[in-house]
Design an enzyme around this catalytic site. Structure first.
Site, PDB file in Angstrom:
ATOM      1  N   CYS A  99       0.837  -1.204   0.000  1.00 62.66           N
ATOM      2  CA  CYS A  99       0.000   0.000   0.000  1.00 62.66           C
ATOM      3  C   CYS A  99       0.874   1.257   0.000  1.00 62.66           C
ATOM      4  CB  CYS A  99      -0.977  -0.042   1.168  1.00 62.66           C
ATOM      5  SG  CYS A  99      -2.335   1.142   0.985  1.00 62.66           S
TER       6      CYS A  99
ATOM      7  N   HIS B 251      -3.632  -5.608   1.049  1.00 66.42           N
ATOM      8  CA  HIS B 251      -2.948  -5.824   2.327  1.00 66.42           C
ATOM      9  C   HIS B 251      -2.917  -7.298   2.729  1.00 66.42           C
ATOM     10  CE1 HIS B 251      -2.556  -1.629   3.800  1.00 66.42           C
ATOM     11  NE2 HIS B 251      -3.586  -1.400   3.007  1.00 66.42           N
TER      12      HIS B 251
ATOM     13  N   GLU C 142      -1.108  -8.539   5.046  1.00 59.29           N
ATOM     14  CA  GLU C 142      -0.957  -8.601   6.511  1.00 59.29           C
ATOM     15  C   GLU C 142      -2.299  -8.426   7.220  1.00 59.29           C
ATOM     16  OE1 GLU C 142      -0.648  -5.954   4.803  1.00 59.29           O
ATOM     17  OE2 GLU C 142      -1.337  -4.255   6.005  1.00 59.29           O
TER      18      GLU C 142
END
Lengths: 976, 265
Positions: B99, B226, B228
């Protein structure tokens, strides 16, 4: 001389911002324009060479892939050009970043860099239209200024010249003395003129203090005689409604049909007493610090606070809301030794964005408020890396007078830090007073006293400010680092009342303070000492640091690019002592400052009101359901939700939307190596207050609690936060019905006691905002009395959590709880233009028993989906569950457990509390019914693979619609 | 090169980076020794990039996205740590930007880095076509011919995007052609049937639906979605209705990197 760099998109590149502005000009202002393009302008308070400007353009300001830049005007091919920049002294975040980044590129210091934006509009519009676009959409005259140029008057060599927003003026800071030995009317005038918001009794108490011989002597000894403006301002803000909650602590004589009673402090009598009596073992710190603290597990505590930022949001919705959210972030950060922030939750109350009548003077259109607030919270939350996990928007025409912007933040902190309990602040005389974060300007002066007044034509512009989430984020990261290294002893936030409040409150722990105002870092020179002391400039925290730790503390701050300054010393002198250079400017007894405020005495008189009861004929239930699904208070808020980051920090378990439908409460996992979760919910139902605020409050509490239960939260580990927004409840000439409004407040508090006690859900923190009225000329708009009840609680294992979407065909549909004839103040009645009288009442005893059973059923895995019944009743809840799961449903109305109801529309749309729609897989039915035994519940139908929502009354189909149609009805209203 | 037992990961933080804690956690659960390091500590020399095997630039809002997302952070890294980064890459080590980290990487020229030039910007990430920040889950399809170390074995993945400036744009058609030809493209946005589709499946209007790219070595990688944020099955938006493995699909990306580093560095 100034220099400019203008940055525009290359030909053919999409200008998404310009396209968005065009859409809003056409849709909101109803002005037809063909196109809007934007140019970003960076203005330097310096005469930079062409070479330097080129370097900056290439290396910093323009993206070589999509943009072009020039030190000359770029604008061409437009009908109208509008350039918007900030007024002097207004926070310019992009300008500040540009300054720092430009200095890195040029490797030299710059005086100032300022950001402005050009809008190039094409279209056949008049100057009047252009004015309307500038003032009505692109800019807010309170904080911004603009120039409008027509293509015919455009000189491409000269370009645009907005004056630099530099704070000018050569004011020499001074302290003035105020003579309080004057007539009462003069004293009252003084309070109004200086925006002190003190009443006569309060000023006279101050007058008396200064006449005491002891006080006089002590003051003379240090060269002070008459009260200084610094002292009066400190007293005014410390004693403000905002800081001292005078109404909540007043002595109230309450009269209703049962007689007259005296209540000494609503806060002590109802809120605090309930919490004390509930006395849960997991309560850690309640009502004492900036936020409430409860235990999460053996190693961690949870911290939460909800604030309001109503008046600033009315004046500048973007600035007000972003300041609201980054402001409340500092509460958990300033609680105990400081918490890491793990979620935001926001609740807004607006008038309809489709409002099409004339706007009273000084009020902004509700859609502009909506958009500004939404964007402010978006930037405040997203840029801070805190997920916005939950919230709601309530619509009522009366919020035109003042929008309500509730911002809440939760945090987590280890229960022990460096061997000490983290929720306790300890500081010693001799500890240094340190201010960190932003600098002090005139922004936000009188915020505390101002929010204690109604909105009128004198509302000051300085009360408006814009938050800077990145300065705060840097500070927050630094402070958590410093916390874990044990570099400070105590911390609090600089919010309302600024240093005066933060240092004043902390100084109670040591017994005094000495503030040296000339040491405070300022945004620009020329602030008077009193302004430095009460300024509410954002992004600041105040700390107590031991002299032996100060070097290490300041060094770490410097490394992390955070400004930190020693501005005085905590003492045990018993005095709130302030110096400006060598001069003493304030010398007040701590006792008087904090305990000298006289108690207000108020009257409250309750008179129940009777509203017209509608007489209903035959109703098309399918149409009625669709109407309800489309209503502002029920419809999808996806437009807002998607623009908030609700998943940062990676702990998201139940999101605000489930399969496009509305989740009931949120669940997050704050510690990524644990399966324990935090549940956050809100309850708010101001419409019911039209009938009785007692039941309104009971329903708000029940709504939050049942939302928590819906997702699988533990009923025994659940705390509340009360947040009252009221219209002025003090009777006066301009407020003749003050006694009724105060009675409504008393009744709301009584319900708060009764229901938090009955549920065992203690309040841990709260807030009140008491003057939400608009008075200009003869027009007065008062908000409806509004209570937001927010909850924070625990779920032991997030994998047990349940969502509201139906899961599989053939699952059984159950309704839990009794449906009564309670359409008073319902969305259904509102859709027909009525209020009615039968407001929902909460039966706490049966609800409690039901919640315990439901929690057990969820934890045993007996439940496939669970949804709360609230606005729009069973009909809405069933439909939402169905279309969120992309499946149909067939319901038999005769099976719904009811009390004294004959009409189908009453069963479907009554808003009786403590009810749920639950689906259960066929193989779990037996166990589910076993667990639920002893409660009111019934199997009312089944989930179907056919995507049709059907309601039967006996053999007759009384409602039938495709789930896509229902979903469309629910989604279309706010699909912007 | 020496073999080490644990891979050392530097997770950058500071100045508004805000996905650092969960990015560190994602690396930790796959066995890495991951440390959050403040950018100022790297610049001052208190911490040395050379001591790590993997550099992660997490998501966030560095410098508030002022001027342009990732740009100010990019400059700060480029002008203070440019040499260290080049040595890091030359040493065969790994870089991932997610990002805002990806935005910073393209703006400092670390991606796509044609001809081994890690300092020239050829592509960008700019305002979504919608003009809005959006949080929504998207389906990604991987390029089977990609050399990307991080995405080995991943064919499709479902992850959240959370950005306002994620629209991928190449400087010119030649750049785009080269990205395709040399398999710089790692992930593309698709619909739930795995086909290219418009908004909201392509959430930002990215050219060719590009969601992630890598350099020619496959060791330097950036993506807008994302990974994560999908570490556990309960992160998935439909976890209560689907049978999902306990570990979130995003973790594989971190595991690939850590295993590569363990074996090769």
């Amino acid at each position: 001389m100034t220099s400019r760099i203008e940055v525009g998109f290359k030909k053919g590149m999409k200008d998404a911002l310009g396209d968005g502005v065009k859409k809003r000009i056409v849709e909101d202002l109803h002005i037809n324009v063909d196109s809007v393009r934007t140019i970003e302008v960076y203005t330097f308070d310096a005469s930079l060479s062409e070479k330097e400007l080129n370097l900056l353009g290439e290396q910093l300001f323009a993206d070589p892939v999509i943009q072009v830049f020039s030190s000359k005007p770029l604008a061409e091919d437009f009908s109208w050009l509008i350039e918007v920049g900030f007024k002097p002294g207004v926070t310019d975040n992009v300008g500040a970043t540009s300054k720092k980044a430009s200095e890195d590129v040029l490797k030299s210091e710059l005086r100032g860099v300022y950001f402005s934006r050009q809008y190039l509009i094409n279209g056949n519009i008049t100057k009047e239209d252009a004015d309307k676009i500038a003032g009505g959409l692109l800019a807010n005259s309170l904080i911004e200024r603009w120039v409008i140029i027509n293509i015919d008057g455009w000189d491409s060599k000269k370009g645009v010249h907005l004056p630099l927003p530099v704070v000018k003026g050569k004011h020499t800071p001074s302290v003035s003395e105020l003579n309080l030995d004057v007539s009462d009317s003069r004293l009252k005038e003084m309070s109004v003129q200086r925006l002190l918001a003190l009443n006569l009794a309060e000023i006279k108490t101050i007058q008396k203090y200064y006449s005491l011989t002891g006080v006089k002597k002590e003051r003379e000894a240090i060269g002070l005689s008459l009260p200084t403006d610094v002292e009066i301002e400190v007293l005014a803000q410390t004693w403000s409604e905002h800081c001292k909650h005078k109404i909540f602590n007043s002595q109230i004589t309450y009269t209703d049909d049962k007689g007259t009673k005296t209540i000494n402090s609503l806060f002590n009598t109802f809120i605090k007493r309930a919490t004390r009596e509930i006395n849960k073992p997991w309560l850690v710190s309640v009502f004492t610090d900036n936020a409430g603290v409860i235990k999460f597990n053996d190693d961690y505590n949870l911290v939460m606070k909800v604030e309001t930022h109503n008046t600033p949001s009315a004046l500048d919705p973007y600035g007000g809301a972003i300041t609201g959210i980054v402001g409340v972030n500092r509460d958990p950060l300033g609680t105990g030794m400081g918490a890491r922030l793990i979620f935001n939750t926001d609740v807004f109350c607006f008038a309809s964005p489709f409002y099409d009548k004339e706007l009273p003077p000084r009020l902004l259109h509700p859609k502009r408020i909506f958009e500004g607030v939404r964007r402010g919270v978006e930037h405040g939350g997203n840029k801070s890396g805190i997920p916005t996990v939950n919230g709601c928007i309530v619509f009522d025409e009366r919020y035109l007078g003042k929008p309500l912007v509730y911002c809440g933040t939760g945090g987590i902190m280890p229960s022990v830090i460096n061997g000490k309990p983290s929720h306790i602040k300890e500081l010693n005389p001799g500890d240094l007073i340190v201010m960190t974060g932003g600098r002090i300007g005139k922004d936000g002066i009188h915020g505390a006293t101002f929010s204690s007044l109604e909105l009128d034509e004198n509302s000051p512009v300085t009360a408006v400010q814009i938050g800077d989430p990145i300065t705060q984020k840097k500070m927050l990261d630094f402070l958590l680092e410093a916390r874990d290294l044990g570099l400070y002893n105590a911390i609090t936030d600089d919010g309302a009342g600024g240093l005066s409040s933060s240092v004043g409150e902390m100084a109670q722990l040591s017994g005094g303070c000495l503030i040296e105002l000339e040491k405070c870092p300022l945004k620009y020179p020329g602030l008077d000492p009193w302004e430095i002391l009460v300024s509410e400039s954002q992004e600041r925290m105040t700390l107590a640091v031991s002299p032996e730790k100060i070097d290490e503390f300041l060094a770490l701050a410097k490394t992390r690019d955070v400004e930190a300054t020693v501005i005085g010393t905590f003492t045990d002198s018993g005095k709130f002592h302030v110096k400006y250079g060598e001069k003493n400017v304030a010398y007040l007894d701590m006792d008087f400052l904090h305990s000298g405020l006289p108690v207000m005495k108020l009257n409250a008189r309750w008179e129940p009101r009777k509203f017209e009861e509608p007489v209903l004929g035959i109703v098309d239930l399918t149409a009625a359901l669709k109407t309800l699904l489309s209503r502002l208070n029920i419809c999808s808020k996806e437009y807002v939700i998607r623009q908030y980051d609700h998943e940062v920090q990676a702990g998201s378990v139940i999101k605000p939307l489930t399969g496009d439908g509305p989740s009931d409460a949120t669940v997050i996992r704050p510690l990524l190596d644990s399966m324990e979760g935090v549940v956050v919910a809100n309850g708010i139902c101001p419409r019911y207050g039209d009938i009785d605020t007692y039941h309104m409050t009971a329903c708000a509490i029940d709504e939050a609690v049942r939302n928590h239960i819906c997702v699988g939260g533990s009923f025994d580990h659940l705390a509340g936060l009360d947040n009252f927004c009221w219209c002025d409840p003090v009777k006066s000439e301009k407020n003749p019905d003050g006694e009724l409004k105060l009675a409504q407040l008393v009744r709301a508090n009584k319900a708060l006691y009764d229901y938090t006690k009955a549920y065992g859900v203690p309040c841990i923190s709260g807030k009140d905002s008491m003057k939400n009225d608009y008075i200009i000329g003869r027009r007065k708009i008062s908000i409806p009395p509004t209570v937001l009840f927010s909850t924070i609680g625990k779920i032991g294992d997030v994998r047990k959590a349940v969502t509201m979407d139906v899961k599989k065909p053939d699952d059984r549909v159950y309704v839990l709880g009794t449906t009564k004839d309670e359409l008073g103040a319902s969305e259904y009645f509102a859709s027909l233009g009525f209020i009615g009288n039968d407001v929902p009442r909460v039966d706490a005893a049966s609800a409690r028993q039901l919640y315990i059973a439901l929690e057990k059923a969820i934890h045993e895995g007996a439940i496939a989906s669970c949804h709360d019944c609230s606005d729009g009743g069973l009909g809405v809840a069933l439909a939402e569950s169905a279309f969120s799961g992309d499946l149909g449903m067939t319901i038999e109305l005769t099976k719904v457990p009811v009390e004294n109801i004959r009409r189908a529309d009453t069963i479907l749309f009554s808003e009786s509390q403590s009810r749920f729609v639950v689906t259960v897989a066929p193989d779990k039915v037996r166990r589910f019914e076993e667990i639920m035994r002893g409660n009111v519940f019934a199997d009312v139908g089944a989930v179907t693979s056919r995507q049709e929502f059907t309601v039967m009354d006996g053999e007759k189909v009384v409602l039938s619609a495709g789930i896509d149609e229902l979903k469309e009805a629910w989604q279309k209203t706010l699909r912007w | 090169m020496s073999k080490t037992m644990t891979s050392k990961v530097l997770v950058l933080t500071g100045y508004g980076i805000n996905c650092d804690i969960e990015t560190q956690h994602a690396f930790k659960i796959v066995g890495a020794d991951a440390e959050r390091v403040h950018l100022t500590d790297l610049i001052s020399g208190d911490k040395k990039l050379a001591d790590f095997h993997i550099l992660a630039l997490p998501g966030g809002f560095s410098f508030g996205d002022d001027i342009a997302s990732g740009k100010v952070l990019a400059n700060m890294i480029k002008y203070n740590l440019g040499e260290d980064i080049r040595e890091f890459i030359n040493a065969g080590k790994l870089i991932i930007g997610i990002c805002n980290g990806f935005q910073a990487m393209v703006k400092m020229g670390l991606l796509p880095a044609f001809d081994g030039d890690y300092a020239t910007q050829d592509v960008t990430l700019t305002f979504n076509d919608s003009g809005r920040f959006e949080d929504r889950w998207v389906h990604l399809k991987s390029n089977k011919s990609s050399k990307c170390i991080f995405t080995k074995g991943i064919e499709n993945i479902y992850l959240p995007v959370r950005h306002g400036e994620g629209k991928f744009v190449a400087k010119n058609p030649q750049v785009l052609a080269r990205l395709k030809k040399n398999n710089h493209i790692v992930f593309q946005y698709v619909n739930n049937e795995g086909k290219f589709a418009g908004y909201p499946h392509n959430p930002n209007g990215s050219v060719e639906n590009i969601a992630a790219i890598c350099d020619v070595t496959g060791r330097v990688f950036g993506m807008m979605p994302h990974p994560e944020a999908f570490q556990h099955r309960t992160n998935h938006p439909a976890w209560t209705r689907e049978e999902l493995p306990e570990e979130g699909a995003g973790v594989a990306i971190f595991r690939n990197a850590v295993e590569y580093a363990r074996e090769r560095l």
